[in-house]
Motif scaffolding. Structure first.
Motif, PDB file in Angstrom:
ATOM      1  N   VAL A  35       0.873  -1.173   0.000  1.00 17.05           N
ATOM      2  CA  VAL A  35       0.000   0.000   0.000  1.00 17.05           C
ATOM      3  C   VAL A  35       0.908   1.221   0.000  1.00 17.05           C
ATOM      4  O   VAL A  35       1.644   1.453   0.957  1.00 17.05           O
ATOM      5  N   GLY A  36       0.853   1.993  -1.104  1.00 16.82           N
ATOM      6  CA  GLY A  36       1.761   3.120  -1.227  1.00 16.82           C
ATOM      7  C   GLY A  36       3.196   2.633  -1.259  1.00 16.82           C
ATOM      8  O   GLY A  36       3.553   1.751  -2.037  1.00 16.82           O
ATOM      9  N   ASP A  37       4.039   3.191  -0.388  1.00 17.86           N
ATOM     10  CA  ASP A  37       5.446   2.794  -0.357  1.00 17.86           C
ATOM     11  C   ASP A  37       5.736   1.824   0.779  1.00 17.86           C
ATOM     12  O   ASP A  37       6.891   1.640   1.169  1.00 17.86           O
ATOM     13  N   ARG A  38       4.688   1.199   1.294  1.00 18.33           N
ATOM     14  CA  ARG A  38       4.872   0.293   2.433  1.00 18.33           C
ATOM     15  C   ARG A  38       4.456  -1.135   2.101  1.00 18.33           C
ATOM     16  O   ARG A  38       3.548  -1.361   1.302  1.00 18.33           O
ATOM     17  N   LEU A  39       5.157  -2.059   2.744  1.00 18.33           N
ATOM     18  CA  LEU A  39       4.849  -3.477   2.621  1.00 18.33           C
ATOM     19  C   LEU A  39       4.115  -3.903   3.886  1.00 18.33           C
ATOM     20  O   LEU A  39       4.641  -3.773   4.993  1.00 18.33           O
ATOM     21  N   LEU A  40       2.884  -4.386   3.728  1.00 19.59           N
ATOM     22  CA  LEU A  40       2.075  -4.789   4.869  1.00 19.59           C
ATOM     23  C   LEU A  40       2.052  -6.305   4.961  1.00 19.59           C
ATOM     24  O   LEU A  40       1.725  -6.984   3.984  1.00 19.59           O
ATOM     25  N   VAL A  41       2.382  -6.829   6.124  1.00 15.77           N
ATOM     26  CA  VAL A  41       2.458  -8.272   6.333  1.00 15.77           C
ATOM     27  C   VAL A  41       1.517  -8.660   7.470  1.00 15.77           C
ATOM     28  O   VAL A  41       1.639  -8.143   8.591  1.00 15.77           O
ATOM     29  N   ILE A  42       0.571  -9.542   7.171  1.00 10.26           N
ATOM     30  CA  ILE A  42      -0.280 -10.126   8.200  1.00 10.26           C
ATOM     31  C   ILE A  42       0.349 -11.445   8.620  1.00 10.26           C
ATOM     32  O   ILE A  42       0.652 -12.287   7.782  1.00 10.26           O
ATOM     33  N   TRP A  43       0.555 -11.617   9.920  1.00 15.70           N
ATOM     34  CA  TRP A  43       1.262 -12.802  10.375  1.00 15.70           C
ATOM     35  C   TRP A  43       0.713 -13.274  11.718  1.00 15.70           C
ATOM     36  O   TRP A  43      -0.146 -12.635  12.315  1.00 15.70           O
TER      37      TRP A  43
END
Length: 217
Positions: A35-43
């Motif tokens: 999302v945008g310049d970020r990496l989102l990780v669900i863990w």
């Protein structure tokens, strides 16, 4: 602070920096999205944690514990953060760049599928029955945008800052078509059943079909 990038990994060397390897200190990764310049990780074992990584070095920008253990969360861009739909509470949740909850908007009862947020116009688009609505995020008032003759209707996409909307319509014979229409007045622009993915860039949109890639303006 040190990021989780492994610049000396074998894969990075073999591909001459074409592939970067990250080794975050998290376990049981459920899903990864940008999302945008970020990496989102669900863990986590049940997908209960969310961590945002930023920069090429993979720094931990923010992290939080999700209010749900669902692993299928669709994050959407807003001006200053992200938003996601929480089906159990029938709410759209808004987070800032530090993943702090800033706002929750309760959706009308009986919506079908997942609502889509358009931060540029300040509206949330959703389906009820055969109708598409736009909910004003400031006053909570909904406007009816379009009616589609079908047995099931759910939102599929929001393009060009809400100027073009897409909804998937299931017909009586079980066929699924994607209807593209104006977000302003509901006028049908086109209807397709062979588009795999669609993306936009400047004043053009690009569609991927099984037969190849087609550019339409």
């Amino acid at each position: 602070p040190q990021g989780c990038l492994l610049p000396e990994s074998d894969i990075t060397k073999e591909t001459q920096n074409a592939v970067w390897v990250y080794a975050p200190e998290i376990t049981s990764i459920q899903s990864i999205t940008t999302v945008g310049d970020r990496l989102l990780v669900i863990w986590g074992e049940n997908g209960e944690n969310l961590t945002a990584f930023s920069g090429n070095e993979g720094f931990v920008a923010a992290q939080m514990q999700l209010e749900t253990t669902a692993t299928e969360i669709r994050f959407q861009n807003t001006f200053d953060g992200i938003a996601y739909y929480l089906p159990s509470e029938n709410q759209v949740c808004f987070l800032d760049s530090q993943l702090q909850l800033t706002k929750q908007i309760l959706m009308p009862q009986g919506i079908i599928g997942e609502p889509l947020v358009c931060a540029q116009l300040g509206e949330i688009y959703y389906c009820q029955g055969q109708d598409v609505f736009g909910l004003d995020m400031e006053d909570g008032i909904s406007r009816q945008i379009k009616t589609v003759d079908c047995v099931k209707l759910q939102m599929q996409g929001c393009y060009f800052d809400g100027k073009v909307l897409a909804a998937q319509a299931q017909t009586q014979d079980g066929q699924c078509n994607t209807v593209y229409f104006s977000g302003e007045n509901g006028r049908t622009l086109t209807q397709e059943n062979g588009i795999d993915t669609l993306s936009t860039f400047e004043n053009a949109y690009f569609v991927h079909r099984m037969a190849g890639i087609i550019e339409q303006r």
